[in-house]
Design an enzyme around this catalytic site. Structure first.
Site, PDB file in Angstrom:
ATOM      1  N   GLU A  91      76.909  40.887  99.742  1.00  0.00           N
ATOM      2  CA  GLU A  91      75.897  40.201  98.956  1.00  0.00           C
ATOM      3  C   GLU A  91      76.151  38.706  98.944  1.00  0.00           C
ATOM      4  OE1 GLU A  91      73.959  43.048  95.665  1.00  0.00           O
ATOM      5  OE2 GLU A  91      76.024  42.524  95.293  1.00  0.00           O
ATOM      6  N   CYS A 104      76.711  31.206  97.233  1.00  0.00           N
ATOM      7  CA  CYS A 104      77.840  31.946  96.669  1.00  0.00           C
ATOM      8  C   CYS A 104      78.134  33.098  97.627  1.00  0.00           C
ATOM      9  CB  CYS A 104      77.444  32.445  95.284  1.00  0.00           C
ATOM     10  SG  CYS A 104      78.709  33.452  94.504  1.00  0.00           S
ATOM     11  N   CYS A 111      85.798  45.287  95.406  1.00  0.00           N
ATOM     12  CA  CYS A 111      86.969  44.546  94.926  1.00  0.00           C
ATOM     13  C   CYS A 111      88.005  45.558  94.476  1.00  0.00           C
ATOM     14  CB  CYS A 111      86.578  43.620  93.764  1.00  0.00           C
ATOM     15  SG  CYS A 111      87.952  42.557  93.222  1.00  0.00           S
ATOM     16  N   CYS A 115      88.272  44.395  86.910  1.00  0.00           N
ATOM     17  CA  CYS A 115      88.018  43.699  85.648  1.00  0.00           C
ATOM     18  C   CYS A 115      86.840  44.416  84.974  1.00  0.00           C
ATOM     19  CB  CYS A 115      87.678  42.234  85.901  1.00  0.00           C
ATOM     20  SG  CYS A 115      88.940  41.393  86.889  1.00  0.00           S
ATOM     21  N   CYS A 118      83.142  43.156  84.915  1.00  0.00           N
ATOM     22  CA  CYS A 118      82.518  42.758  86.181  1.00  0.00           C
ATOM     23  C   CYS A 118      82.002  43.991  86.907  1.00  0.00           C
ATOM     24  CB  CYS A 118      83.550  42.039  87.043  1.00  0.00           C
ATOM     25  SG  CYS A 118      83.002  41.735  88.727  1.00  0.00           S
ATOM     26  N   GLY A 161      84.456  40.294  95.444  1.00  0.00           N
ATOM     27  CA  GLY A 161      85.816  40.346  95.985  1.00  0.00           C
ATOM     28  C   GLY A 161      86.747  39.266  95.482  1.00  0.00           C
ATOM     29  N   LEU A 216      89.982  32.807  83.742  1.00  0.00           N
ATOM     30  CA  LEU A 216      91.012  32.884  82.707  1.00  0.00           C
ATOM     31  C   LEU A 216      90.650  33.925  81.636  1.00  0.00           C
ATOM     32  CD1 LEU A 216      93.667  31.622  81.702  1.00  0.00           C
ATOM     33  CD2 LEU A 216      92.335  29.865  80.541  1.00  0.00           C
ATOM     34  N   HIS A 217      89.579  33.681  80.918  1.00  0.00           N
ATOM     35  CA  HIS A 217      88.972  34.613  79.958  1.00  0.00           C
ATOM     36  C   HIS A 217      89.766  34.881  78.674  1.00  0.00           C
ATOM     37  CE1 HIS A 217      86.268  34.940  83.219  1.00  0.00           C
ATOM     38  NE2 HIS A 217      86.945  35.843  83.909  1.00  0.00           N
ATOM     39  N   CYS A 334      76.565  36.092  88.206  1.00  0.00           N
ATOM     40  CA  CYS A 334      77.999  36.391  88.283  1.00  0.00           C
ATOM     41  C   CYS A 334      78.269  37.758  87.696  1.00  0.00           C
ATOM     42  CB  CYS A 334      78.785  35.437  87.394  1.00  0.00           C
ATOM     43  SG  CYS A 334      78.956  33.817  88.007  1.00  0.00           S
TER      44      CYS A 334
END
Ligand code: SAH
Ligand code: SF4
Length: 382
Positions: A91, A104, A111, A115, A118, A161, A216-217, A334
């Site tokens: 994508e 992008c 991946c 997470c 995501c 990824g 980071l989050h 995202c």
């Protein structure tokens, strides 16, 4: 086996031409057809002799992937699902903005890091993309858009990824994308985003002259262990050390990405802890609105909470922006990339044919590596 030229650096292409008994300038001609004139096939390379074109056509693989679907968001963001030779899909998203246009690109199909906020993380990891597949996402989009008079100025490795888990291909792709005689995307226009693969950051910093973004989050290990599971392997202290060692060039800063999740990491205390954790690192903070997807176990922070969070960071003197969601209506935002599992068939109303006059441009301001950025506060120095 056919040669995939889009995975060759210019030096390697020159070597190949010499091996073929051609003059080295042939490499420059072919390079310029692929990357400056954005030729989709050898037939378009009309100033090459017929026998040479015939040989090229016989030995090389197609220069472009094929699009399986193409969707355009109400806000102008576009998403393509591109097919690789083995049927794997990748994508690629384009995000237009007033003075820049950003592609992008994906570095992996799926991946391996899960997470939980995501959507890509919920997919099986299929495989690493090759350098050629990464480069072709850029040539594909640039050619498609040039046909409509739209420019590509920036590239971000922020699609599907973890780029540092595919570092060799990413390094090769970056050197091809940056080559000044071709796509010519400058180092200030190229950003790599990592979830924090600390043991590859030193090598990446040495070999890649790009902007670094780190997801980071949270600055609490207990929370980050949940949100970014690689934190259990490389904790915040290790990440901080690796970020400090990253070679920032000139007035560069590390970009920290922080997705605001209601009740998880969005309190005023979280904001204050973030500020003190960042002390000593030249930083810019991108606050991301959480993009929901079906079954996602989080909700976005309310707008007022995001603004309060931003204010605390910006009052500390740090540059911070809120990166609004783009392309969410077509699943292009995202964290929404799902390998096309819910895409409708390709929309053929939007032209995908390449023109021959696309030229790279380098005029935009590059403070924010991502479009849609809203700057809250610019540092006066450093
Ligand atoms: N694997 C790399 C790059 C791809 S993810 C990384 O994790 O950095 C690109 C960015 O999208 C990361 O900052 C990631 O945290 C963010 N992201 C993932 N899911 C999201 C979601 N649902 N909403 C908002 N941002 C998300
Ligand atoms: Fe992978 Fe990045 Fe998504 Fe985490 S946020 S699952 S590292 S793509």
């Amino acid at each position: 086996m056919s040669l995939r030229l889009t995975g060759f650096t210019r030096a390697e292409l020159t070597e190949l031409m010499v091996q073929w008994g051609e003059k080295p300038y042939r490499a420059q001609q072919v390079w310029s057809w692929i990357y400056a004139k954005l030729a989709a096939s050898v037939e378009e390379m009309t100033d090459l002799s017929k026998p040479f074109r015939a040989r090229l056509a016989g030995e090389i693989a197609p220069l472009r992937p094929t699009a399986i679907s193409h969707r355009i968001s109400e806000d102008g963001t576009e998403k393509w699902l591109l097919a690789c030779d083995d049927g794997i899909t990748m994508e690629t998203v384009f995000i237009p903005d007033t003075n820049r246009g950003t592609v992008c690109v994906s570095s992996q199909a799926g991946c391996s890091l899960a997470c939980p906020f995501c959507r890509t993380g919920t997919l099986p990891m299929r495989r690493n993309l090759t350098a050629a597949e990464i480069v072709e996402q850029v040539t594909f989009v640039r050619a498609s858009l040039a046909a409509r008079g739209i420019r590509v100025t920036n590239v971000v490795l922020m699609g599907m990824g973890e780029p540092l888990y595919n570092l060799e291909a990413v390094t090769r792709a970056v050197s091809i994308i940056m080559d000044g005689n071709g796509l010519a995307i400058g180092c200030r226009k190229l950003t790599l985003s990592t979830s924090g693969v600390v043991n590859r950051m030193e090598e990446a910093g040495r070999n890649l002259n790009v902007n670094l973004a780190i997801s980071l989050h949270s600055v609490r290990d207990a929370v980050r262990d949940q949100l970014v599971p690689i934190n259990r392997k490389f904790n915040l202290a290790a990440l901080r050390k690796a970020a400090l060692a990253w070679p920032l060039r000139g007035r560069g800063r590390v970009t920290w990405e922080y997705v605001l999740l209601e009740g998880i990491n969005d309190s005023e205390q979280d904001a204050r802890e973030l500020v003190s954790w960042l002390r000593g690192i030249p930083s810019k903070v991108n606050l991301l609105a959480f993009n929901p997807w079906p079954g996602a176990p989080y909700t976005p922070s309310p707008r007022e909470q995001m603004l309060r969070f931003q204010e605390i960071i910006s009052n500390s003197g740090l540059v911070t922006i809120i990166r609004d969601s783009r392309g969410a209506d077509v699943g292009a935002a995202c964290g929404q990339l799902a390998g096309g599992t819910d895409d409708p068939p390709i929309d053929r109303t939007a032209p995908d044919e390449p023109p021959h006059d696309a030229s790279p441009s380098d005029k935009t301001d590059d403070l924010a590596p991502y479009p849609g950025d809203r700057l809250a506060h610019e540092e006066s120095s450093g």
